[in-house]
Write an enzyme that holds these catalytic residues in place. Sequence first.
Site, PDB file in Angstrom:
ATOM      1  N   HIS A  96      -6.609  10.612 -13.895  1.00 29.52           N
ATOM      2  CA  HIS A  96      -5.956  11.917 -12.845  1.00 29.52           C
ATOM      3  C   HIS A  96      -5.819  12.976 -13.864  1.00 29.52           C
ATOM      4  CE1 HIS A  96      -5.301   8.526 -10.117  1.00 29.52           C
ATOM      5  NE2 HIS A  96      -4.705   9.284  -9.058  1.00 29.52           N
TER       6      HIS A  96
ATOM      7  N   LYS B   8       7.573   8.701  -4.440  1.00 30.61           N
ATOM      8  CA  LYS B   8       7.362  10.106  -4.667  1.00 30.61           C
ATOM      9  C   LYS B   8       6.881  10.931  -3.249  1.00 30.61           C
ATOM     10  CE  LYS B   8       4.442  10.033  -8.852  1.00 30.61           C
ATOM     11  NZ  LYS B   8       3.447  10.810  -9.608  1.00 30.61           N
TER      12      LYS B   8
ATOM     13  N   GLU C 233      -9.046   4.335  -6.155  1.00 25.50           N
ATOM     14  CA  GLU C 233      -7.334   3.849  -6.924  1.00 25.50           C
ATOM     15  C   GLU C 233      -7.366   2.419  -7.233  1.00 25.50           C
ATOM     16  OE1 GLU C 233      -5.491   6.275  -7.589  1.00 25.50           O
ATOM     17  OE2 GLU C 233      -5.573   7.871  -6.418  1.00 25.50           O
TER      18      GLU C 233
ATOM     19  N   LYS D  18       1.297  -1.453  -9.159  1.00 23.34           N
ATOM     20  CA  LYS D  18       1.896  -0.339  -9.023  1.00 23.34           C
ATOM     21  C   LYS D  18       3.357  -0.551  -9.007  1.00 23.34           C
ATOM     22  CE  LYS D  18       2.375   4.282  -7.265  1.00 23.34           C
ATOM     23  NZ  LYS D  18       1.889   5.496  -6.716  1.00 23.34           N
TER      24      LYS D  18
ATOM     25  N   HIS E  95      -7.601  15.451 -11.443  1.00 27.52           N
ATOM     26  CA  HIS E  95      -6.774  16.712 -10.704  1.00 27.52           C
ATOM     27  C   HIS E  95      -7.399  18.135 -11.320  1.00 27.52           C
ATOM     28  CE1 HIS E  95      -2.858  13.993 -10.171  1.00 27.52           C
ATOM     29  NE2 HIS E  95      -3.341  14.237  -9.082  1.00 27.52           N
TER      30      HIS E  95
ATOM     31  N   ASN F 252      -1.730   7.091 -13.775  1.00 22.59           N
ATOM     32  CA  ASN F 252      -2.592   8.356 -13.898  1.00 22.59           C
ATOM     33  C   ASN F 252      -4.083   8.430 -14.805  1.00 22.59           C
ATOM     34  OD1 ASN F 252      -1.430  10.694 -12.623  1.00 22.59           O
ATOM     35  ND2 ASN F 252       0.379  10.222 -13.793  1.00 22.59           N
TER      36      ASN F 252
ATOM     37  N   GLU G  84       8.964   8.164 -14.494  1.00 19.82           N
ATOM     38  CA  GLU G  84       7.974   8.630 -14.970  1.00 19.82           C
ATOM     39  C   GLU G  84       8.312   9.022 -16.511  1.00 19.82           C
ATOM     40  OE1 GLU G  84       5.865  11.730 -12.872  1.00 19.82           O
ATOM     41  OE2 GLU G  84       4.459   9.832 -12.408  1.00 19.82           O
TER      42      GLU G  84
ATOM     43  N   ARG H 219      20.314  16.107   4.130  1.00 22.58           N
ATOM     44  CA  ARG H 219      20.509  15.419   2.721  1.00 22.58           C
ATOM     45  C   ARG H 219      20.131  14.134   2.518  1.00 22.58           C
ATOM     46  NH1 ARG H 219      25.705  18.037   2.787  1.00 22.58           N
ATOM     47  NH2 ARG H 219      25.649  20.260   1.556  1.00 22.58           N
TER      48      ARG H 219
ATOM     49  N   ARG I  47       4.719   4.427 -16.457  1.00 17.55           N
ATOM     50  CA  ARG I  47       4.338   4.961 -15.025  1.00 17.55           C
ATOM     51  C   ARG I  47       3.044   5.937 -15.263  1.00 17.55           C
ATOM     52  NH1 ARG I  47       7.619   6.369  -9.650  1.00 17.55           N
ATOM     53  NH2 ARG I  47       5.988   6.681  -8.418  1.00 17.55           N
TER      54      ARG I  47
ATOM     55  N   HIS J 182      -9.327  13.196  -2.968  1.00 20.19           N
ATOM     56  CA  HIS J 182      -8.703  12.923  -3.910  1.00 20.19           C
ATOM     57  C   HIS J 182      -9.306  11.683  -4.996  1.00 20.19           C
ATOM     58  CE1 HIS J 182      -5.300  11.979  -6.773  1.00 20.19           C
ATOM     59  NE2 HIS J 182      -5.182  10.915  -6.308  1.00 20.19           N
TER      60      HIS J 182
HETATM   61  N1  LIG Z   1       3.049  10.127  -3.264  1.00 22.25           N
HETATM   62  C1  LIG Z   1       2.204   9.568  -3.951  1.00 22.25           C
HETATM   63  O1  LIG Z   1       2.533   8.916  -5.188  1.00 22.25           O
HETATM   64  C2  LIG Z   1       0.741   9.923  -3.831  1.00 22.25           C
HETATM   65  C3  LIG Z   1      -0.194   9.125  -4.482  1.00 22.25           C
HETATM   66  C4  LIG Z   1      -1.707   9.597  -4.319  1.00 22.25           C
HETATM   67  C5  LIG Z   1      -2.081  10.321  -3.230  1.00 22.25           C
HETATM   68  N2  LIG Z   1      -0.917  11.065  -2.941  1.00 22.25           N
HETATM   69  C6  LIG Z   1      -1.345  12.210  -1.724  1.00 22.25           C
HETATM   70  O2  LIG Z   1      -2.035  11.612  -0.614  1.00 22.25           O
HETATM   71  C7  LIG Z   1      -2.845  12.467   0.315  1.00 22.25           C
HETATM   72  C8  LIG Z   1      -4.146  11.604   0.524  1.00 22.25           C
HETATM   73  O3  LIG Z   1      -3.812  10.479   1.441  1.00 22.25           O
HETATM   74  P1  LIG Z   1      -5.037  10.156   2.099  1.00 22.25           P
HETATM   75  O4  LIG Z   1      -6.090   9.817   1.245  1.00 22.25           O
HETATM   76  O5  LIG Z   1      -4.441   8.836   2.839  1.00 22.25           O
HETATM   77  O6  LIG Z   1      -5.237  11.174   3.081  1.00 22.25           O
HETATM   78  P2  LIG Z   1      -4.813  11.398   4.437  1.00 22.25           P
HETATM   79  O7  LIG Z   1      -3.610  11.099   5.037  1.00 22.25           O
HETATM   80  O8  LIG Z   1      -5.537  12.829   4.894  1.00 22.25           O
HETATM   81  O9  LIG Z   1      -5.737  10.440   5.591  1.00 22.25           O
HETATM   82  C9  LIG Z   1      -7.242  10.818   5.595  1.00 22.25           C
HETATM   83  C10 LIG Z   1      -7.850  10.806   7.041  1.00 22.25           C
HETATM   84  O10 LIG Z   1      -7.897   9.598   7.568  1.00 22.25           O
HETATM   85  C11 LIG Z   1      -7.260   9.517   8.928  1.00 22.25           C
HETATM   86  N3  LIG Z   1      -6.884   8.085   8.795  1.00 22.25           N
HETATM   87  C12 LIG Z   1      -5.770   7.812   8.289  1.00 22.25           C
HETATM   88  N4  LIG Z   1      -5.558   6.437   8.491  1.00 22.25           N
HETATM   89  C13 LIG Z   1      -6.478   6.109   9.464  1.00 22.25           C
HETATM   90  C14 LIG Z   1      -7.028   4.994  10.195  1.00 22.25           C
HETATM   91  N5  LIG Z   1      -6.239   3.926  10.212  1.00 22.25           N
HETATM   92  N6  LIG Z   1      -7.843   5.184  11.182  1.00 22.25           N
HETATM   93  C15 LIG Z   1      -8.711   6.269  11.202  1.00 22.25           C
HETATM   94  N7  LIG Z   1      -8.318   7.442  10.536  1.00 22.25           N
HETATM   95  C16 LIG Z   1      -7.259   7.223   9.611  1.00 22.25           C
HETATM   96  C17 LIG Z   1      -6.542  10.488   8.654  1.00 22.25           C
HETATM   97  O11 LIG Z   1      -6.307  11.316  10.018  1.00 22.25           O
HETATM   98  C18 LIG Z   1      -7.155  11.746   7.881  1.00 22.25           C
HETATM   99  O12 LIG Z   1      -8.011  12.560   8.695  1.00 22.25           O
HETATM  100  C19 LIG Z   1      -2.746  13.650  -0.828  1.00 22.25           C
HETATM  101  O13 LIG Z   1      -2.006  14.435  -0.363  1.00 22.25           O
HETATM  102  C20 LIG Z   1      -2.431  13.059  -2.001  1.00 22.25           C
HETATM  103  O14 LIG Z   1      -1.802  14.052  -2.943  1.00 22.25           O
HETATM  104  C21 LIG Z   1       0.226  10.762  -3.038  1.00 22.25           C
HETATM  105 ZN   LIG Z   2      -4.239   9.128  -7.274  1.00 22.48          ZN
END
Ligand SMILES: NC(=O)c1ccc[n+]([C@@H]2O[C@H](COP(=O)([O-])OP(=O)(O)OC[C@H]3O[C@@H](n4cnc5c(N)ncnc54)[C@H](O)[C@@H]3O)[C@@H](O)[C@H]2O)c1
Ligand SMILES: [Zn+2]
Length: 1312
Positions: A277, A157, A199, A256, A281, A274, A266, A135, A270, A293
């Site tokens: 987005h 999130k 972003e 943010k 999306h 987007n 949201e 939990r 907030r 993304h």
């Molecule tokens: N929770 C939220 O509010 C929110 C907002 C935006 C995006 N997201 C989510 O985030 C995800 C994408 O995140 P991301 O773009 O960070 O991708 P990711 O976590 O897949 O990382 C991208 C790549 O970079 C590599 N990597 C990460 N840090 C590194 C570093 N310091 N050195 C070398 N390699 C590194 C990882 O191994 C991976 O291959 C999506 O799933 C998306 O839905 C969530």
């Molecule tokens: Zn985003």
Amino acid sequence: MRMTQFVDRAPIERVEILGKDTIVVGYGLVRTLLEEIITQIPSSTYILVTDTNLARLHLQSFIDAFEEIVKNVVTPPRLIHHAVPPGESSKSSKTKEYIENWMFSNRCTRDSVLLALGGGVIGDMAGFVAATFMRGIKYVQIPTTLLSMVDSSIGGKTAIDVSYGKNLIGAFWQPQRIFVDLAFLETLPEREFINGMAEIIKTAAFWDETEFNRLETNVDEFLSAFRNRDPRTGIVNLSSIQTMLHKLVIGSIKVKAFVVSADEREGGLRNLLNFGHSVGHAYEAIFAPQVLHGECVAIGMVKEAELARYLGLLSDSAVARIINILSAYGLPISPQDKKIMQLTNNRPTPVNKLLATMAVDKKNSGAQKKIVLLTAIGKTFEQKASVVGDENIRLVLSPDAIVRPTSLTSSSHVQITPPGSKSITNRALLLAALSSTPTRLSNLLRSDDTEHMMNAIAQLSGADFTWVRGSDRTEEDVLEVKGRGGNLIASSVPIYLGNSGTSSRFLAAVTTLVKPCTTNNVHHVILTGNDRMKERPIGPLVEALNNNGADVEYIESNGSLPLRIAAGKHLKGGRVELAATISSQYVSALLMTAPYAEKPTTLALVGGRPISQSYIDMTIAMMVSFGVQVVRSSLEPHTYHIPNTPYKAPSEYVVESDASSATYPLAFAALTGTSCTIPNIGSTSLQGDAKFAIDVLRPMGCLVVQNECSTTVTGPPIGGLKSLKMIDMEPMTDAFLTASVLAAVAHDDDKSITQIVGIANQRVKECDRIAAMITELGKFGVHASELPDGIAITGVDSVEDLISPNESTQGIYTYDDHRIAMSFSLLGTVARDGVLIKDRKCVEKTWPGWWDVLHGKLGTDLAGYESPFAKPSSKLAFRKNNGHSLFVIGMRGAGKTSVGGWIAEALKMEFTDLDVYLETKHNRTIPEIIRDDHWDGFRKLELEVLQEVMTKYPVGHVFACGGGIVETPEARELLKQFIAKSGIVIHIHRDVKLIMEYLSVDKTRPSYVDDMYAVWQRREAWFDECSNFFIYSSNLSNEKDKIHFKRTLLSVLNTMTGVSTVHDKIISKARSYFLALTFPDVQVAMPEIETMIDGADALELRVDLLQPAPYDSSPSIAYVQEQIGLIRKYTDIPIIFTVRTVTQGGRFPDTDYDKALALMLLALKLGISYLDVELSWPSWMIQKIVSARRFTKLIASNHDWTGTWQWDGPEWEAKYNEATCGREVWADVVKFVGFAKSRSDNIKLEQFRVQHGEGSNKLPFLGINMGKVGQLSRVLNRMLTPVTHPLMPIAAAPGQLSVKEIQDAATLIGED
Ligand SMILES: NC(=O)c1ccc[n+]([C@@H]2O[C@H](COP(=O)([O-])OP(=O)(O)OC[C@H]3O[C@@H](n4cnc5c(N)ncnc54)[C@H](O)[C@@H]3O)[C@@H](O)[C@H]2O)c1
Ligand SMILES: [Zn+2]
């Protein structure tokens, strides 16, 4: 591998979120954060979740730091860790469950603390584990990607993906801390960095204009810092941008954090996050996982900004700023972006599908879609997402538009300011920079040309540019320019001007003003451009500059860019002579630079009447506005006196609108009986097209009121336009299309014919505009025909008679020509059922906001349209050509007849020139046909003939098409279909300069030599898309060269048609070898090549070792093409084409995928026998290669330069599986190169060879060990052993032996 330097010196900043300062930002934070976690979030168990990429790079240091901190604690807490595979697929319930089970098995409890070390994938997934484990347990975010630092780690999130969509299962669960350690970015790949920038740009775009400005200004610093990687480790040195990066990340985080704090779950605010987005999306749903993304959000931002513009909320220039900044950072700005198309293999994005995805967006209210609408950079329409009607979104996303009749009535009056003129914008930018007083420029045109100009000025420290909101009347952005009065400073980075002729010419002169940069010891400036710009002339200008004291040198070919311009060599002034009959841009360039010469200048244009006098007058008039009076000589014709006084800019300068663009709204008034005012073009305008209202509209019956600087047109009641009889539009050729659509509805009592003449040049614009107008007018039921230098149009009696070319008839084809699209959209405003305009985006060349104006101001209803999509079939197995007919295409004079003839001879086929075929068939010569039936008549016959031979003669023929065949869209379609069905179309080409020489002596054909470049430019891409092979036809001066050429041609044709037996021969040999050519320029090796290849079965061209193009780290495509041509001139030995990256022991940049792909596709087009494809290339790239190759054999190669892989270890085994058991096995040969540290490494390799390399259904295997100890493996390998030769400058790899050495050794150990 230890990567991170954990220094705790850099400042640490804390940001508050939801009332607590839990966000910590700094550089090298790991120790600090661990100390803080252990003391302030105490626990007996810390659970580190990360991915394997990060584990490899950073885990050990993390563990070390942890142990160091806890070593003196009495009962130290423990740190357990788990790494999941990287990538979105780890955001799954399976991974979540796995981690939970692993945590249970490690006796984790409610007081355990989870540490999520990684990007958004880890943060989201591990965060969700924390949210639900028993939990909910405490957790800490340690984001490592730029995206996760500024976005996903903040706000609480958490989520995983399910088969119904992304992020659909999750929870709001706030982390205890978010440690943003910028040092992690040192290892982040470039594409991920850029992904995160999307972003950051997003946040600035909706919230903070100052931040946006800063991002615009610092593009180069950011990118160059990020591209400057240690070639060995791939690590970036961020020291130069550390402070900026800190500010940037903090800025974004604060927004943010603020927004989340104000609206945690949201409600409204907030949702602003987007921006980009909602649409982004929808694209992501189609493009993921190949497109990231942030990349999808970038496209989304462009579309959502365009939507705001369409709704009349956002200015053209604000949209341009968004587009420009995104593309400056290397982000895609449209789903048709080249990279996206490559990554997704042209995946279609049907509008209905996009809208359907958008319909399930979490922020929608019921069926209504909500989108964040900008009103300016940094400002939104509402403090939340706004409801937008589907029809508006559909239009913005659609490729085509249906224009319906206007709702404006005859009393309506509108005022419209079309985008600025390009010529005036470029001059204004330059003169403002050269001024010593600041100025505000408004109504600037934003285009590639003007972007290049601004960037160049900024690079030379010539001025400060700041975008500000227009003070009074509009929301229009205004550019504040603080000029430096001509004090330019040399920059060490070459100035890239793309294909901008104006910028290149103007800057070549202005750059002579630069002073050396003493701090960086830079004493010259380099101006360069793209390949096309490097062919365009600049010689006479350079000569004039050098004669006047400047020191300008050519770096590549004489007479063209790139130029090296010495700093501190000022123009002397005095008398300067320039031939008048050449480009007016040279004259303008000299005029504008002259005020800063040492003495007053007299510029004499000699040798006749100058061409384009109006542009010269424009320059002089603008110089007057900027405080410099140029005096026309009263004694000599075409001679000007320029004083040496500095420029003084007016405090404000409004760029006059483009007069060609202005013809469209004015013509709208004429057609619809309404009134329209253009507020900034009047009788004093220097643009030729400014005469349109008086010379065309008034005689047609419009009321025209023009004063010095404005024009108002009121049309007669609908249907009241009079035809013009005869009008010479030579002074305003671009406006003839607008006049034509008016003529289509103009009528008289006797004969309703309008003849427009003096427009012959319009045949070689974006398309043959005269032919295009005739065809498309026909679709409205309007008859038009071609005149020798114009068009004759018979107006309909009443607009009621116009047929509406709409959806049912496929509408109006726009030929990628903005003017055609805009002209015909006007007819739609009066035709009963409107008009469908295809590819509406082509208007963006000059008026991106045209549709918005047509809708918002001119009262027409627009609807988005997309024709039912036919997906291109990508996977067709190629069959051998087996005598099937083939086609050769290419420019006239490129050698189609001679080479085509030889091809026929080599393949034992019959050669037919389609022009001759056509002449025989119709019993008329081509000039006769053109004379009688005009060009479009000829093109029709030509198309007919192409269709005919394709069906009638499927085998046994080589057909040479006319040079202009690709001008006809239907013909292009035919050729493409032919290729798609396994056919062969060969593009034959030679240097355009050679073609020109050749054509200028051929008087038997209609001449287009003058416009040769324009023609080539227009056709180049068409030739490329309509062919699947390329042959370079060099000038073969003597019989010996000819024989050589033909011999090589035969072996190349064998590869192209699939009858080659090269590979079968090689694999059947007991031993085979290839020689690796390691020369920067193979020319030097050619005299000895026969000796060097003695005993070898193939020749490897190490493309990465070839001479890099100037200012580039890899050779140009043209150069490689030429090098292959050279080798083929000397030998027909099979070629292995290899691009080896730095990580793989070569010199090719590791991540320049586009270039690498382009080179490899070139190899396929050239019919190379073998292409080496590293398994480490991204899979999208490999897919591209695989789907494009026909009979070229692919060598799947892998190198272990680290020397850490064991032949009996899992890595090689995994690689072998990848090469041979993938979804689609594409490899013809497997090539593995390891490193031998001891002799046993050779023995292990032999065992691997036995296990994998033999047996009937296994792939030929080439396996060797590098290094001295590894030499034995080169003796034991039998298939295509790489060898060197004593005459080679360097061995391609350490330990390489010659054929003789190997054979001697083999004999010694009894192997042979
Ligand atoms: N929770 C939220 O509010 C929110 C907002 C935006 C995006 N997201 C989510 O985030 C995800 C994408 O995140 P991301 O773009 O960070 O991708 P990711 O976590 O897949 O990382 C991208 C790549 O970079 C590599 N990597 C990460 N840090 C590194 C570093 N310091 N050195 C070398 N390699 C590194 C990882 O191994 C991976 O291959 C999506 O799933 C998306 O839905 C969530
Ligand atoms: Zn985003």
